[in-house]
Design a protein around this motif. Structure first.
Motif: not given
Lengths: 482, 261
Positions: A24, A437, A440, A443, B42-47, B252-253
Motif C-alpha cells: 500500500k 491521489q 504526503m 509536499f 499506510s498509503s502515505h496520503v494523510s498525516l 490530507l493530500a
C-alpha cells in the motif's frame, strides 16, 4: 545472479538502508520492473500438479506455455489496483563480459538435463520437478508474448539496449520512476536510488516488500560510489571472478582500508597475503612476473593453498546458510495466485547462486574480452557507464479490452470470465488514476525522526552484543572439542 | 524518567479513538515541552499530528527526550479499561521497554495500572513548515462530521470549494450528485461554538478522498469546533483544538488532475 552476499552484508553492516514496507505504501508511485526476472519467476512458479506429481507448466490448446502470461496479467492487474504504475524493462543483449557467467550457467543447465534424465528413470517426482525448474528458459517468444500483453494493458514497455537492471536504475536516477523492482542486487551497484525486492506476493497475503535505499547504504558503509562498485566486484558479480579467500567481511575491510581494487591488489602483493587473485585480474606485465615467482615459491605455496582452502570453507558456510534462508523465504512468497507450487522446491533464480536457469534471451556466443587490461576494470566500467536509453517517455494508456480478450481468450485459451473481470479491474484502476491521489511526501520533506539517533545506538548495541555472544559460543565449542 | 498526569483522562481515550483507524503504529515523542505524535497512514496520503503541551497536564516531568513506540490498536484496548472520569498517569523509565498507565477513579476507590510493551518504530518523519493558508473555516465539529457522512453515501471523492458565498462541499457518484453549502454566520447572533467563521483571502477549490475525511471526523468528540485550512495545490489541514492542552491536526493530500498524461 547479482552480487554475492551483498544482501547479507548490508543487513549486517547497514541495516538502516533496508526496510519492510506494505504494498500500500507504494500507492501512486511509478516503478520500473525488471521484466525478464519476472518472466522467469512465473515460468518457474506458475505450474500445476500436486505434491507427488510431476508439475506441468500451464499451456494452451496448442501446447504453448502460458504460465508467464497468466502470471504477468494477474500481477500487473494487482499493481494497477494498488495505484502503482508499472513500467516493464526487458533485457537487451548481455554484455560480452558476462559470457563467462553465461558459460557457467550453460554448464549447470547441461548438468540439470542429465540429472533430469536420471530422475525420470528413477521415477523421483520431486527431483524431477526440481531439475525441470532448472531447465526453464525464457526465450524470445515468451518475451514477445509479455510485451504484447503489456502494451494491450496500456503499460509502457522499455527495451533496454543491454542489461534490464541497469536501465531500471537509469530510469530511477533520471527521476522518471520512483524505484526499480528486481531481485537482482546488482541494481544497487548501478546506483538505483531505491530498490524493491520480494514483490512476488501472493494475492491477499500480508507479505511485505523489501525496500533498499542506495544513499543510506553507502552512507552506512561509509563508502563512496566508486568504492561501493569495487566492493561489489570483490564480493563477486556476474562479470568476472573474485579473489579467492576474500569473503564479504574481508572485502569490506580491504576496500575501507585501501579505497580501490588496485590498491588492494598492491597490498596483497606487498604483504605476500595468501589470497588467490584470479589470473584475469592481472595486467599483462604482472602475469609474466607472477609466472616467475611461482616457480620460486612452488614449495611454500602448497602450504598456503591449504590455508586458503580452509578459509574458503569457513567462509562458504554462512553463505550457504543464507541461501537456505532465502530459499525458505522465497518459497513462501512465490505461491502465486491460481496454481499450486511445491513450496519446498520453489525458488526464483535470483537469490540462489546455484540455479542455472537464468539466461538472457539472446546469448551472443562471441567472447570479446580485452586481454590486455585486468577484467575488473571492464566490470567497473560496466557498472559505471552501462549502455542505457535516455529520454524515454513513459505513458500509461487505457487498456485495449477487445484486444486483450482476443489475445488471451481466443489465442491463449484463458477463461473468458476471469479475463473480463481482470479488464474491468484495469479500467476501474485507470479511472481512479486519472485524478491521482497525491502523497504526503510530495509536499513535505522527510527529515530525521526524533528517535532516529537513539534507535541507531540501540541497534548498534544489540549488534555488538550479538558479536560477543557469537565469540563466546565459539570459545565454548573449542573448549569442548579439547 | 517520564511522568505525566492528566485529571481529565477522557482526553487520552478520545485521542486514541481519533488515531487508531488511521494509524497502526506511532511514536509518542516526549520532551520538556510536552507530548507529540506524528504519523502517516499506510498509503502515505494523510498525516496526523498531535501536540499536548506540558502545562496542560496536572503533573509533567520529562528528564530526557524519549520516544515511546506503540501500536494504536493495543494502546486503545488498554485505554478502554479507563473510565471517562478517571485520572490517567503515564510513566516510563528513560530506556524502558514498557509504558505504565495508571487509572485512578474520581474518589480514589479504585486504582488500576497497566503496562504496554513498547516497540521500536522508525517511520519517516516529515518536516511541516508553518504556512499561511489562503482560507480558514471554523465550524462546529458535529456539523462537519454530518456533512462528510452524508456525502459518503453518494461517492468517494469530494470537492471543497470556498467562495464569497460560503463553503461548498460537493460529490459526484454513480447514484447522482450532492452539494452542501455552509454559509458564514458573521453578524448573526450565535454562541461561539456554533458559529461558522470563514476567513478568505482568495477562493480555493480542492478535491479529496472522502474515506480519509471520514477518518478525521473520529476526532469530533475531542472538541466542539473544527478549523479547516486550505491553499491551492497543498494538503488541507483539519484541526481539532483540544481544550486548554493542545490539538490534533490532520493533513490530507489533494487529488489532482494529472497534467503530464
Amino acid at each position: 545472479m547479482g552480487i554475492k552476499n551483498l544482501n547479507k552484508l548490508l543487513s549486517e553492516e547497514a541495516p538502516e538502508c533496508m526496510k519492510m514496507s506494505p504494498l500500500k505504501a507504494l500507492n501512486g508511485r511509478k516503478i520500473a520492473i525488471d521484466a525478464s526476472m519476472s518472466i522467469y519467476q512465473f515460468l518457474i512458479a506458475v505450474r500445476q500438479g500436486g505434491d507427488a506429481n510431476v508439475h506441468q507448466q500451464l499451456t494452451n490448446e496448442a501446447g504453448e506455455t502460458t504460465s508467464h502470461i497468466q502470471g504477468m496479467f494477474n500481477r500487473t492487474v494487482r499493481f494497477l489496483l494498488e495505484g502503482i504504475k508499472p513500467v516493464y524493462v526487458f533485457d537487451g543483449k548481455p554484455p560480452s563480459l558476462k559470457s563467462g557467467e553465461l558459460l557457467k550457467r550453460r554448464e549447470k543447465r547441461a548438468k540439470a538435463e542429465a540429472d533430469l534424465k536420471t530422475a525420470k528413470e528413477a521415477g523421483d517426482a520431486e527431483e524431477e520437478n526440481k531439475q525441470n525448474k532448472r531447465l526453464v528458459r525464457a526465450g524470445t517468444k515468451e518475451n514477445d508474448d509479455c510485451k504484447k500483453l503489456l502494451r494491450l494493458m496500456g503499460c509502457p514497455v522499455v527495451e533496454a539496449p543491454c542489461e534490464a537492471e541497469a536501465q531500471c536504475a537509469a530510469l530511477c536516477k533520471q527521476g522518471k520512476v520512483y524505484a526499480s523492482a528486481t531481485e537482482d542486487m546488482d541494481c544497487l551497484t548501478f546506483a538505483t536510488p531505491v530498490l524493491l525486492r520480494k514483490m512476488t506476493f501472493a494475492k491477499d497475503a500480508k507479505s511485505e516488500i523489501q525496500v533498499l535505499e542506495y544513499a543510506k547504504a553507502v552512507k552506512a558503509l561509509n563508502l563512496t560510489h566508486d568504492e561501493f562498485v569495487d566492493l561489489c566486484i570483490m564480493l563477486g558479480c556476474d562479470y568476472c571472478d573474485s579473489i579467492g579467500g576474500v569473503g564479504p567481511v574481508t572485502a569490506l575491510k580491504l576496500i575501507r582500508e585501501h579505497k580501490c581494487i588496485e590498491n588492494v591488489l598492491k597490498w596483497i602483493k606487498r604483504e605476500g597475503k595468501k589470497f588467490k587473485v584470479p589470473d584475469s585480474w592481472l595486467s599483462k606485465e604482472e602475469k609474466e612476473e607472477e609466472g616467475e615467482e611461482e616457480k620460486k615459491e612452488g614449495e611454500e605455496e602448497k602450504v598456503e593453498d591449504e590455508k586458503v582452502s580452509e578459509e574458503k570453507v569457513s567462509e562458504e558456510k554462512p553463505s550457504a546458510e543464507a541461501d537456505a534462508e532465502n530459499k525458505s523465504e522465497d518459497a513462501n512468497t512465490t505461491t502465486t495466485t491460481t496454481t499450486t507450487t511445491t513450496t519446498a522446491s520453489a525458488k526464483p533464480p535470483s537469490t540462489t547462486s546455484s540455479t542455472s536457469t537464468v539466461t538472457p534471451p539472446k546469448t551472443t556466443g562471441a567472447v570479446k574480452i580485452n586481454m590486455s587490461e585486468p577484467v575488473y576494470i571492464g566490470a567497473r566500467r560496466l557498472f559505471k557507464n552501462h549502455e542505457v536509453l535516455e529520454d524515454q517517455t513513459l505513458t500509461w494508456k487505457e487498456c485495449d479490452g477487445p484486444g486483450l480478450t482476443k489475445f488471451l481468450v481466443d489465442e491463449m485459451g484463458f477463461n473468458p470470465d476471469r479475463i473480463a473481470s481482470g479488464i474491468d479491474k484495469i479500467k476501474k484502476a485507470y479511472k481512479t488514476n486519472s485524478k491521482p491521489q497525491m502523497r504526503m511526501d510530495s509536499f513535505f520533506t522527510v527529515k530525521k525522526a526524533p528517535n532516529a539517533d537513539l534507535l541507531q545506538k540501540k541497534r548498534q548495541a544489540e549488534k555488538d552484543k550479538k558479536k560477543k555472544g557469537g565469540n563466546k559460543k565459539q570459545k565454548k565449542g573449542s573448549f569442548s572439542r579439547r | 524518567m517520564f511522568e505525566a498526569r492528566l485529571t481529565n483522562g477522557s482526553i487520552l481515550k478520545k485521542l486514541l479513538e481519533a488515531l487508531k483507524d488511521l494509524v497502526t503504529d506511532a511514536n509518542i515523542d516526549c520532551s520538556e515541552e510536552g507530548l507529540s505524535i506524528q504519523a502517516m497512514d499506510s498509503s502515505h496520503v494523510s498525516l496526523c499530528a498531535v501536540a499536548l503541551r506540558s502545562d496542560g497536564f496536572d503533573h509533567f516531568r520529562c528528564d530526557r527526550n524519549i520516544s515511546l513506540g506503540f501500536n494504536s490498536q493495543n494502546l486503545g484496548k488498554i485505554l478502554k479499561c479507563a473510565d471517562n472520569t478517571d485520572m490517567i498517569t503515564l510513566k516510563a523509565e528513560d530506556s524502558a521497554d514498557n509504558l505504565t498507565l495508571m487509572f485512578e477513579s474520581k474518589n480514589q476507590d479504585r486504582i488500576s495500572d497497566f503496562e504496554l510493551k513498547l516497540m521500536d518504530i522508525d517511520a519517516d518523519h516529515l518536516g511541516i513548515p508553518d504556512t499561511e493558508y489562503k482560507t480558514t473555516i471554523r465550524m462546529p465539529s458535529n456539523e462537519f462530521k454530518r456533512i462528510i457522512t452524508d456525502l459518503q453515501v453518494l461517492g468517494d471523492t469530494c470537492t471543497i470549494a470556498v467562495t464569497k458565498e460560503g463553503v461548498r462541499f460537493s460529490v459526484t457518484g454513480d447514484l447522482g450528485t450532492g452539494n452542501v453549502l455552509v454559509r458564514s454566520t458573521n453578524g448573526v447572533d450565535k454562541e461561539e461554538e456554533e458559529a461558522v467563521v470563514i476567513d478568505m483571502e482568495e477562493p480555493v477549490e480542492l478535491t479529496f478522498a472522502l474515506r480519509y475525511l471520514n477518518f478525521f471526523t473520529k476526532a469530533t468528540n475531542l472538541g466542539p469546533s473544527v478549523v479547516i485550512s486550505m491553499s491551492p495545490d497543498v494538503p488541507v489541514v483539519v484541526e481539532y483544538p483540544i481544550e486548554q492542552i493542545g490539538h490534533i491536526k490532520y493533513y490530507l493530500a489533494p487529488k489532482i488532475d494529472d497534467a503530464e498524461e
